[in-house]
Motif scaffolding. Structure first.
Motif, mmCIF file in Angstrom:
data_model
loop_
_atom_site.group_PDB
_atom_site.id
_atom_site.type_symbol
_atom_site.label_atom_id
_atom_site.label_comp_id
_atom_site.label_asym_id
_atom_site.label_seq_id
_atom_site.Cartn_x
_atom_site.Cartn_y
_atom_site.Cartn_z
ATOM 1 N N ARG A 5 0.873 -1.345 0.093
ATOM 2 C CA ARG A 5 0.200 0.166 0.012
ATOM 3 C C ARG A 5 1.012 0.950 0.005
ATOM 4 N NH1 ARG A 5 -4.710 0.639 2.060
ATOM 5 N NH2 ARG A 5 -3.956 2.236 3.552
ATOM 6 N N GLY A 34 -4.076 3.382 -0.676
ATOM 7 C CA GLY A 34 -4.601 2.519 -0.735
ATOM 8 C C GLY A 34 -3.194 1.411 -1.598
ATOM 9 N N GLU A 49 -4.320 7.098 -5.782
ATOM 10 C CA GLU A 49 -4.799 7.451 -4.164
ATOM 11 C C GLU A 49 -5.407 8.244 -3.864
ATOM 12 O OE1 GLU A 49 -6.231 4.662 -3.503
ATOM 13 O OE2 GLU A 49 -5.366 3.095 -4.165
ATOM 14 N N ASP A 93 -13.475 4.440 -3.014
ATOM 15 C CA ASP A 93 -12.418 3.937 -3.323
ATOM 16 C C ASP A 93 -13.057 3.200 -4.677
ATOM 17 O OD1 ASP A 93 -11.382 1.502 -3.364
ATOM 18 O OD2 ASP A 93 -11.224 1.554 -1.200
#
Length: 150
Positions: A5, A34, A49, A93
């Motif tokens: 991540r 993320g 992200e 997301d």
């Protein structure tokens, strides 16, 4: 499936860009970030992200930290700047695109003192201490021992 991540530490006027999320039956605050997609670098992932979750175009100032979980996966954190004329907006997301109750609830600027000690602890792990203003804040706290719940 666990994967590497990347997360972004974004600061404006002494406040941190935070996301309000709901995971594990708990509402808490964290920084944007993320999973790193196949073929993507940690740097590419953090900027993607930030755009997806907060609607912001950022520039990496420098890497801050790399943490390794018990599963062997890495979490990269970066100090990221955004243009002064941009304001965060609640994004999404993609992994939860069709979820009825997505985890991402809000994006907002928060002063360090507005963040619970539990959520703040993760920020230090992400390398917040390596940003001068927050280093100075931590030093100014002095030597008093404190522990939540005591």
């Amino acid at each position: 499936m666990s994967r590497n991540r990347s997360v972004a530490i974004v600061v404006r006027n002494g406040k941190l860009l935070m996301e309000q999320v709901f995971y594990f039956n708990r509402l808490f605050y964290t920084v944007p970030g993320g999973g790193i997609e196949p073929g993507e670098t940690p740097e590419q992932a953090v900027l993607r992200e930030l755009k997806e979750e907060c609607g912001l175009d950022g520039t990496i100032v420098r890497p801050l930290a790399v943490q390794y979980g018990s599963d062997g996966h890495a979490e990269y954190s970066f100090y990221v700047e955004i243009p002064d004329d941009q304001s965060p907006t609640l994004g999404y997301d993609p992994e939860e695109e069709f979820a009825e109750n997505p985890a991402l609830r809000d994006v907002l600027w928060m002063d360090l003192e507005e963040i619970t000690e539990k959520d703040r602890a993760f920020l230090w792990g992400y390398g917040l201490i390596n940003i001068e203003a927050f280093y100075e804040k931590a030093v100014a706290w002095g030597d008093k021992i404190s522990y939540p719940g005591q």
